[in-house]
Design a protein around this motif. Structure first.
Motif, PDB file in Angstrom:
ATOM      1  N   TYR A   1      23.304  -9.065   6.350  1.00  0.00           N
ATOM      2  CA  TYR A   1      22.604 -10.375   6.806  1.00  0.00           C
ATOM      3  C   TYR A   1      21.007 -10.369   6.338  1.00  0.00           C
ATOM      4  O   TYR A   1      20.440 -11.237   6.836  1.00  0.00           O
ATOM      5  N   GLY A   2      20.606  -9.229   5.818  1.00  0.00           N
ATOM      6  CA  GLY A   2      19.081  -9.157   5.345  1.00  0.00           C
ATOM      7  C   GLY A   2      18.787  -8.096   4.930  1.00  0.00           C
ATOM      8  O   GLY A   2      19.319  -6.955   4.812  1.00  0.00           O
ATOM      9  N   PRO A   3      17.702  -8.236   4.234  1.00  0.00           N
ATOM     10  CA  PRO A   3      16.793  -6.885   3.604  1.00  0.00           C
ATOM     11  C   PRO A   3      16.241  -5.892   4.336  1.00  0.00           C
ATOM     12  O   PRO A   3      16.445  -6.194   5.495  1.00  0.00           O
ATOM     13  N   LYS A   4      16.381  -4.563   3.902  1.00  0.00           N
ATOM     14  CA  LYS A   4      15.996  -3.634   4.799  1.00  0.00           C
ATOM     15  C   LYS A   4      14.997  -2.524   4.177  1.00  0.00           C
ATOM     16  O   LYS A   4      15.206  -2.450   2.718  1.00  0.00           O
ATOM     17  N   ILE A   5      14.015  -1.825   4.832  1.00  0.00           N
ATOM     18  CA  ILE A   5      13.234  -0.727   4.449  1.00  0.00           C
ATOM     19  C   ILE A   5      14.111   0.491   4.608  1.00  0.00           C
ATOM     20  O   ILE A   5      14.656   0.920   5.693  1.00  0.00           O
ATOM     21  N   ASP A   6      14.512   1.246   3.444  1.00  0.00           N
ATOM     22  CA  ASP A   6      15.264   2.575   3.651  1.00  0.00           C
ATOM     23  C   ASP A   6      14.411   3.775   3.600  1.00  0.00           C
ATOM     24  O   ASP A   6      13.634   3.823   2.536  1.00  0.00           O
ATOM     25  N   VAL A   7      14.327   4.542   4.493  1.00  0.00           N
ATOM     26  CA  VAL A   7      13.592   5.868   4.365  1.00  0.00           C
ATOM     27  C   VAL A   7      14.476   6.723   3.689  1.00  0.00           C
ATOM     28  O   VAL A   7      15.429   7.334   4.447  1.00  0.00           O
ATOM     29  N   GLN A   8      14.397   7.307   2.806  1.00  0.00           N
ATOM     30  CA  GLN A   8      15.340   8.153   1.937  1.00  0.00           C
ATOM     31  C   GLN A   8      14.927   9.567   1.961  1.00  0.00           C
ATOM     32  O   GLN A   8      13.803  10.047   2.010  1.00  0.00           O
ATOM     33  N   ILE A   9      16.078  10.447   2.115  1.00  0.00           N
ATOM     34  CA  ILE A   9      15.839  11.760   2.236  1.00  0.00           C
ATOM     35  C   ILE A   9      16.810  12.596   1.114  1.00  0.00           C
ATOM     36  O   ILE A   9      17.524  11.899   0.522  1.00  0.00           O
ATOM     37  N   MET A  10      16.405  13.600   1.039  1.00  0.00           N
ATOM     38  CA  MET A  10      16.920  14.526  -0.176  1.00  0.00           C
ATOM     39  C   MET A  10      17.620  15.712   0.464  1.00  0.00           C
ATOM     40  O   MET A  10      16.909  16.524   1.038  1.00  0.00           O
TER      41      MET A  10
ATOM     42  N   GLY B   1       0.885  -1.288  -0.091  1.00  0.00           N
ATOM     43  CA  GLY B   1       0.094   0.161   0.112  1.00  0.00           C
ATOM     44  C   GLY B   1       0.786   1.051  -0.047  1.00  0.00           C
ATOM     45  O   GLY B   1       0.197   2.455  -0.059  1.00  0.00           O
ATOM     46  N   LEU B   2       2.168   1.131   0.212  1.00  0.00           N
ATOM     47  CA  LEU B   2       3.135   2.288   0.085  1.00  0.00           C
ATOM     48  C   LEU B   2       3.946   2.575  -1.292  1.00  0.00           C
ATOM     49  O   LEU B   2       4.186   1.145  -1.733  1.00  0.00           O
ATOM     50  N   PRO B   3       4.067   3.482  -1.729  1.00  0.00           N
ATOM     51  CA  PRO B   3       4.919   3.565  -2.867  1.00  0.00           C
ATOM     52  C   PRO B   3       6.445   3.286  -2.418  1.00  0.00           C
ATOM     53  O   PRO B   3       7.006   3.912  -1.556  1.00  0.00           O
ATOM     54  N   TYR B   4       7.077   2.165  -3.114  1.00  0.00           N
ATOM     55  CA  TYR B   4       8.447   2.040  -2.787  1.00  0.00           C
ATOM     56  C   TYR B   4       8.924   1.561  -4.150  1.00  0.00           C
ATOM     57  O   TYR B   4       8.620   1.141  -5.031  1.00  0.00           O
ATOM     58  N   ASP B   5      10.275   1.649  -3.950  1.00  0.00           N
ATOM     59  CA  ASP B   5      11.247   0.896  -5.205  1.00  0.00           C
ATOM     60  C   ASP B   5      12.159  -0.179  -4.604  1.00  0.00           C
ATOM     61  O   ASP B   5      12.732  -0.039  -3.442  1.00  0.00           O
TER      62      ASP B   5
END
Length: 401
Positions: A224-233, A211-215
């Motif tokens: 050791y594992g995948p992650k969700i990164d919250v990106q800033i600019m 339900g969230l936009p992500y790439d």
């Protein structure tokens, strides 16, 4: 364009010295105040979300990082070991091995899970000098880190709750994420070779991002594992990661972590890593550029500057400053020895609240308040205005009024 390296020095927030070394900034009093406000905020946010706080050493034996997998998969970014007698000690590159040891130091039942622990702790990365810059890329950092030990069925809910905490904290700081990134492994020996582990962890995070936009981006995962990164600019259009949520099936196995299930048998917990505001260095660097030094009132080094019109009002200004301190407001008096009233107002342009005290105000216990955004309020009772300012600060509101 705001550059935190220039602004940070101009505003006396931080500096560096070649005698200390590149990538090792020191915090000046105003910068330390901003940092302390962030520390208090995130600790309180975590406490209300059910976290318990711990402290752990910044050093560990080499064997600790061999067990965690850092030595094999992350060794290029670690400082060389220090030999003490027959043992080798290493500056830690992350806090998770220590937290895994803390978990395994006591027996745990399924009734205790999820177990959430957090720490604002130091970690160290052996960065090359060419990539260092201000506070955004450093060799020593204070990380807002946390780990949740939970059952497999609880992992998605805990990761989702961590992402919600990140949103809450970012809103309080005025930060808007650019995008969410699902960081997956790439080719090469950097990553743990266990396809089933990666598939299970990625499935959990994909469910969280539903339900969230992500790439989805390959080559950006933790080893050791995948992650969700919250990106800033930043102002220059450079993107970076501030906050993360990770799911880890690897380290619980490496450290032989377990809990006793309702069946009386041992079960392996899942380890959810999360950082709500990232490292204090990187988040302050971003906030300096985002706000141009005009921080939200709850973060501002000085929240109220008191401006007596003449020396005759210095006593009343000092009393008002003490009342601010009694309300836990950071206040200072800028007296006429610092120049004309107009010059002092200009000097205090980044302070959220400017309280002007003339003869009329001093006689009637009033304040003529100027807001940083240019608004001016007619003289009102001091207690009324201080109560309103305190409410805005306590609520960590972005609006001044």
């Amino acid at each position: 364009m705001s550059d935190h390296r220039r602004l940070g020095r101009e505003l006396d927030l931080f500096d560096t010295d070649p005698l200390i070394g590149a990538g090792l900034p020191y915090w000046l009093p105003d910068g330390a105040t901003v940092r302390h406000a962030l520390e208090e905020y995130v600790r309180d946010l975590e406490r209300r979300a059910g976290y318990r706080h711990v402290y752990s050493p910044v050093l560990g034996k080499r064997e600790l990082y061999e067990r965690s997998g850092h030595w094999a998969h992350y060794g290029a970014d670690m400082y060389p070991p220090m030999r003490l007698g027959d043992e080798q000690f290493v500056l830690r590159p992350s806090l998770c091995p220590h937290h895994a040891v803390i978990y395994r130091s006591r027996p745990h039942s399924h009734r205790e899970l999820p177990l959430r622990i957090a720490e604002l702790g130091g970690q160290y990365r052996s960065e090359l000098s060419g990539v260092l810059g201000g506070l955004s890329r450093v060799r020593a950092m204070q990380l807002n880190d946390g780990h949740i030990f939970c059952t497999t069925d609880q992992a998605a809910g805990e990761a989702r709750a961590a992402l919600e905490l990140i949103r809450t904290a970012h809103a309080a700081m005025g930060i808007g994420p650019v995008r969410y990134r699902l960081s997956l492994p790439g080719a090469g020996g950097k990553y743990v070779a266990d396809p089933d582990l990666w598939q299970r962890a990625a499935a959990v995070l994909t469910e969280v991002l539903s339900g969230l936009p992500y790439d989805a981006v390959e080559g950006e995962a933790a080893f050791y594992g995948p992650k969700i990164d919250v990106q800033i600019m930043d102002d220059a259009g450079r993107e970076s990661t501030l906050s993360t949520v990770q799911v880890d099936f690897y380290q619980p196995e490496r450290f032989d972590l377990h809990y006793i299930g309702p069946d009386g048998a041992k079960h392996r917990p899942v380890m959810v890593h999360r950082s709500i505001i990232g490292s204090l260095e990187r988040v302050v660097a971003h906030l300096v550029e985002l706000h141009g030094g005009a921080f939200p009132a709850w973060l501002a080094p000085t929240q109220v500057v008191i401006l007596p019109v003449s020396a005759a009002e210095l006593s009343a200004a000092g009393a008002l400053a003490r009342r601010c301190l009694d309300r836990d407001l950071r206040a200072e008096v800028a007296g006429p020895d610092r120049g004309s009233l107009g010059a002092r107002i200009r000097d205090a342009r980044l302070v959220p609240y400017q309280a002007v005290v003339g003869a009329h105000e001093a006689a009637g216990d009033l304040i003529s308040l100027r807001l940083r955004d240019g608004r001016r309020l007619d003289a009102r009772p001091a207690e009324e205005l201080l109560a309103r300012i305190s409410a805005q600060v306590d609520a960590r509101a972005l609006a001044l009024w």
